[in-house]
Design an enzyme around this catalytic site. Structure first.
Site, PDB file in Angstrom:
ATOM      1  N   ASP A  16      -5.218   1.991   0.294  1.00 18.80           N
ATOM      2  CA  ASP A  16      -5.433   2.423   1.810  1.00 18.80           C
ATOM      3  C   ASP A  16      -6.904   1.650   2.232  1.00 18.80           C
ATOM      4  OD1 ASP A  16      -4.671   2.983   4.764  1.00 18.80           O
ATOM      5  OD2 ASP A  16      -6.509   3.946   4.549  1.00 18.80           O
ATOM      6  N   GLU A 100      -1.009  -2.395   2.549  1.00 18.47           N
ATOM      7  CA  GLU A 100      -0.505  -2.545   4.063  1.00 18.47           C
ATOM      8  C   GLU A 100      -0.822  -4.075   4.560  1.00 18.47           C
ATOM      9  OE1 GLU A 100      -0.928   1.107   6.810  1.00 18.47           O
ATOM     10  OE2 GLU A 100      -2.712   0.615   5.791  1.00 18.47           O
ATOM     11  N   ASP A 182      -6.624   8.797   5.445  1.00 19.31           N
ATOM     12  CA  ASP A 182      -6.565   7.719   4.283  1.00 19.31           C
ATOM     13  C   ASP A 182      -6.070   8.103   3.124  1.00 19.31           C
ATOM     14  OD1 ASP A 182      -8.167   6.153   6.305  1.00 19.31           O
ATOM     15  OD2 ASP A 182     -10.071   6.853   5.520  1.00 19.31           O
TER      16      ASP A 182
END
Length: 200
Positions: A16, A100, A182
């Site tokens: 992340d 992501e 996170d």
């Protein structure tokens, strides 16, 4: 001949990317970025002011411009060094990496986040992961931009309707688990990557 890579782990990992820390791994490790631009911002401003005060076309202006350019280059090198070390380590240690699909352009429009987002070099990190994964034989699984990695409880799967960016921790209403946003996002990305990976 290229020697085969001896991988330390065949496991999957979720990564992340963030503003507070450059990357949070699903293993629980937090990797702080160098934040070179933020650290050297005072010197940048000082050199920029010095340049603007010099007479155009003068030797002193050329010297001031060269000093400013060297500082910009130094910031770039610090950022590149941190990105290369992180991406090389991830692709050598893990067989599957979940990340992501960040909207970097949209994030940079936020005046509160723009400087930190650009200082993190998220696009370059993603680019390096891509070619190094091919080099070292890892797989990159990119989560959809709208995948609710931060809002999904990694214990029970409950999805929050709203989670403000300022909320760094949250409690799941369904199971009561306390999540660091996170690390929770990284765990969800790891699971998505592990379930989506192509088995050779």
């Amino acid at each position: 001949e290229v020697a085969p890579v001896v991988r330390e782990s065949q496991a999957a990992v979720g990564v992340d990317l963030g503003v507070k820390a450059l990357a949070t791994l699903s293993t629980g490790e937090t990797i702080a970025g160098p934040k070179a631009h933020k650290v050297l911002l005072g010197r940048l401003r000082r050199l920029s002011r010095s340049l603007s005060r010099k007479v155009k076309g003068s030797a002193n202006r050329r010297k001031a411009a060269a000093k400013l350019a060297r500082l910009h280059y130094r910031i770039s090198c610090i950022r590149q060094d941190a990105t290369h070390k992180l991406t090389t380590r991830l692709t050598r240690e893990f067989a599957v990496i979940g990340i992501e699909d960040l909207n970097v352009r949209g994030m940079s429009r936020n005046r509160h986040l723009a400087r930190s987002v650009m200082d993190g070099g998220f696009y370059e990190l993603r680019r390096q992961l891509g070619y190094k994964a091919a080099l070292y034989g890892s797989q990159i699984v990119v989560a959809d931009r709208w995948y609710p990695s931060s809002k999904t409880c990694s214990d029970c799967g409950y999805i929050l309707s709203v989670l403000a960016l300022s909320e760094r921790e949250w409690i799941c209403p369904a199971c009561g688990s306390v999540h660091d946003r996170d690390h929770n996002a990284a765990v969800n990305l790891e699971r998505l990557a592990a379930s989506s990976a192509v088995i050779a």
